[in-house]
Write an enzyme that holds these catalytic residues in place. Sequence first.
Site, PDB file in Angstrom:
ATOM      1  N   LYS A 154      34.805  41.453  36.121  1.00  0.00           N
ATOM      2  CA  LYS A 154      35.136  41.512  37.553  1.00  0.00           C
ATOM      3  C   LYS A 154      36.467  42.211  37.770  1.00  0.00           C
ATOM      4  CE  LYS A 154      37.257  38.372  40.882  1.00  0.00           C
ATOM      5  NZ  LYS A 154      38.653  38.326  40.424  1.00  0.00           N
ATOM      6  N   ASN A 155      37.501  41.786  37.022  1.00  0.00           N
ATOM      7  CA  ASN A 155      38.834  42.321  37.319  1.00  0.00           C
ATOM      8  C   ASN A 155      39.009  43.768  36.865  1.00  0.00           C
ATOM      9  OD1 ASN A 155      39.502  40.057  38.700  1.00  0.00           O
ATOM     10  ND2 ASN A 155      40.662  39.098  37.038  1.00  0.00           N
ATOM     11  N   ARG A 180      50.910  35.274  46.785  1.00  0.00           N
ATOM     12  CA  ARG A 180      50.798  36.294  45.731  1.00  0.00           C
ATOM     13  C   ARG A 180      51.450  37.577  46.231  1.00  0.00           C
ATOM     14  NH1 ARG A 180      44.611  36.008  43.970  1.00  0.00           N
ATOM     15  NH2 ARG A 180      45.270  37.350  42.257  1.00  0.00           N
ATOM     16  N   ARG A 189      32.035  35.249  44.222  1.00  0.00           N
ATOM     17  CA  ARG A 189      32.914  36.423  44.167  1.00  0.00           C
ATOM     18  C   ARG A 189      33.108  36.881  42.726  1.00  0.00           C
ATOM     19  NH1 ARG A 189      38.317  35.530  46.394  1.00  0.00           N
ATOM     20  NH2 ARG A 189      38.387  37.525  45.391  1.00  0.00           N
TER      21      ARG A 189
HETATM   22  N1  EPU Z   1      53.836  38.992  41.026  1.00  0.00           N
HETATM   23  C1  EPU Z   1      54.990  39.235  41.727  1.00  0.00           C
HETATM   24  N2  EPU Z   1      55.083  40.417  42.408  1.00  0.00           N
HETATM   25  C2  EPU Z   1      54.104  41.342  42.417  1.00  0.00           C
HETATM   26  C3  EPU Z   1      52.923  41.087  41.704  1.00  0.00           C
HETATM   27  C4  EPU Z   1      52.810  39.898  41.013  1.00  0.00           C
HETATM   28  O1  EPU Z   1      55.899  38.426  41.754  1.00  0.00           O
HETATM   29  O2  EPU Z   1      54.245  42.398  43.057  1.00  0.00           O
HETATM   30  C5  EPU Z   1      53.695  37.742  40.248  1.00  0.00           C
HETATM   31  C6  EPU Z   1      52.577  36.857  40.756  1.00  0.00           C
HETATM   32  O3  EPU Z   1      52.981  36.020  41.801  1.00  0.00           O
HETATM   33  C7  EPU Z   1      52.188  36.108  39.495  1.00  0.00           C
HETATM   34  C8  EPU Z   1      52.428  37.130  38.390  1.00  0.00           C
HETATM   35  O4  EPU Z   1      53.317  38.084  38.936  1.00  0.00           O
HETATM   36  O5  EPU Z   1      53.041  35.029  39.306  1.00  0.00           O
HETATM   37  C9  EPU Z   1      51.191  37.828  37.871  1.00  0.00           C
HETATM   38  O6  EPU Z   1      50.451  38.395  38.943  1.00  0.00           O
HETATM   39  P1  EPU Z   1      49.561  39.685  38.765  1.00  0.00           P
HETATM   40  O7  EPU Z   1      50.069  40.758  39.656  1.00  0.00           O
HETATM   41  O8  EPU Z   1      49.404  40.008  37.319  1.00  0.00           O
HETATM   42  O9  EPU Z   1      48.169  39.218  39.345  1.00  0.00           O
HETATM   43  P2  EPU Z   1      47.143  40.082  40.152  1.00  0.00           P
HETATM   44  O10 EPU Z   1      47.114  41.466  39.631  1.00  0.00           O
HETATM   45  O11 EPU Z   1      47.292  39.893  41.616  1.00  0.00           O
HETATM   46  C10 EPU Z   1      45.155  39.687  38.515  1.00  0.00           C
HETATM   47  C11 EPU Z   1      43.783  39.130  38.608  1.00  0.00           C
HETATM   48  C12 EPU Z   1      43.881  37.619  38.772  1.00  0.00           C
HETATM   49  C13 EPU Z   1      44.649  37.029  37.611  1.00  0.00           C
HETATM   50  C14 EPU Z   1      46.021  37.700  37.482  1.00  0.00           C
HETATM   51  C15 EPU Z   1      46.789  37.248  36.264  1.00  0.00           C
HETATM   52  C16 EPU Z   1      42.593  40.921  39.683  1.00  0.00           C
HETATM   53  C17 EPU Z   1      41.929  41.441  40.884  1.00  0.00           C
HETATM   54  N3  EPU Z   1      43.118  39.708  39.760  1.00  0.00           N
HETATM   55  O12 EPU Z   1      45.797  39.375  39.746  1.00  0.00           O
HETATM   56  O13 EPU Z   1      42.545  37.166  38.739  1.00  0.00           O
HETATM   57  O14 EPU Z   1      44.820  35.655  37.824  1.00  0.00           O
HETATM   58  O15 EPU Z   1      45.842  39.130  37.406  1.00  0.00           O
HETATM   59  O16 EPU Z   1      46.081  37.523  35.109  1.00  0.00           O
HETATM   60  O17 EPU Z   1      42.648  41.580  38.652  1.00  0.00           O
HETATM   61  C18 EPU Z   1      40.776  35.674  39.174  1.00  0.00           C
HETATM   62  O18 EPU Z   1      40.047  36.461  38.544  1.00  0.00           O
HETATM   63  O19 EPU Z   1      40.421  34.520  39.516  1.00  0.00           O
HETATM   64  C19 EPU Z   1      42.134  36.099  39.511  1.00  0.00           C
HETATM   65  C20 EPU Z   1      42.851  35.495  40.417  1.00  0.00           C
END
Ligand code: EPU
Length: 418
Positions: free
Chosen positions: A22-23, A121, A396
């Site tokens: 998915k991701n 987030r 989802r």
């Molecule tokens: N963070 C920041 N600032 C940013 C971006 C992230 O502070 O600009 C923080 C977040 O708050 C968090 C950490 O950095 O504490 C990691 O967040 P990350 O950006 O890596 O998460 P994401 O890219 O929004 C993806 C997956 C999530 C998964 C996370 C961590 C997708 C679409 N989503 O989210 O997947 O939990 O990486 O591995 O790829 C899920 O599949 O259920 C899901 C939520």
Amino acid sequence: MEKLMIRGGRPLRGTVQISGAKNSAVALVPAAILAESEVILDNLPLISDVAVYSEILQELGATVSRKDDVMRINPANLRSVPMPNGKVKLLRASYYLMGALLGRFGEATIGMPGGCNFEPRPIDQHIKGFEALGATVVNEHGSMKIFAKQLRGAKIYLDVASVGATINIMLAASRAKGSTIIENAAKEPEIIDVATLLNAMGAVIKGAGTETIRIEGVDKLHGCRHSIIPDRIQAGTYMIAAAATRGDVLIDNVIPKHLEAITAKLEEMGVEVHELDESIRIIGKDSYSPIDVKALVYPGFATDLQSPMTTLLTQAAGVSILTDYVYGTRFKHVPELARMGANIRVEGRSAIIEGGKLNAAKVKAADLRAGAALVIAALTVDNDITEITGVEYIDRGYDDLDEKLRLLGAEVWREQEE
Ligand code: EPU
């Protein structure tokens, strides 16, 4: 709205086929719009997030067709239309439209992403990246308007190793002028998958999967064919479900290397795990030891498996501690598990879980992985029916969930909510 009904108590047995990640999919579909001819994606999961994304691309003028797990995206006639509202609000990963549209057209207006909001987030690191590449970013009534006359390569240090920011910067930088270096990049396998697609489209990206990624910008990208990696979170979820029901399941179409952290933790509890080339066999046991788990960035234990793992730890004989260092408040599954009789206390970023039997209840999935935790919990309840609402969250990310579980011998069906 539908609700999921599960009569538990049957050990899962048989083989489950794991779908494409998915991701990865939610990044690869928008990445395709950087090309100027057709991109074909194989092994695409049949999940609602991907369906919504394909509708968004069509609204932007792309031609999208899908047959089984193959999607064809022709973005030749795509335009950068402002998308302040509507479908972008349904997806967390709609933020990838920012990097993709910025890379291709030098402008994007996208409403703030929705999706699983289990905690705030932020996207400040995405914005920091776009600005470093020379873009102006303005927040207009909750929409991000991002534009640049000419994107220029830059050196970008991420304050947190964010998956989304790393991918978004790769998308935009692949069509910037000059070289970009991302330091403290996220190392998740999905990042390598996106870089592999972009490179097949003609981009020049090196170092994906390490903390330093180098991108040489190119003028144009072209179509290609790419097969999506297996979903390590879906695989981990079925591994946990097999262990929790004391079953015997072959989890097929996986990359075992991506599952090392969950494999190690299951073995530590006393689960029997056999690693094969492209599959993993899980043989559950009658009793499990309590363990401590720390959810970290890859290659650490995945935060996305933290909620399902909480359920499995309710099956251990004693007290386990599960700490999430990625998302410190991702515990919406805990009160629902408590309705099912679980004894769990949340302290700061940790859940302290005392093992014990679960009972059937009416519960609600508040996000995707919380939903997975409840499904696994329901499967463990002896001969009683658990009702799970909020199924739209589960759909989802888990394709064909009911059928996959039924093939493993579970009693699962859907009913309309009153
Ligand atoms: N963070 C920041 N600032 C940013 C971006 C992230 O502070 O600009 C923080 C977040 O708050 C968090 C950490 O950095 O504490 C990691 O967040 P990350 O950006 O890596 O998460 P994401 O890219 O929004 C993806 C997956 C999530 C998964 C996370 C961590 C997708 C679409 N989503 O989210 O997947 O939990 O990486 O591995 O790829 C899920 O599949 O259920 C899901 C939520």
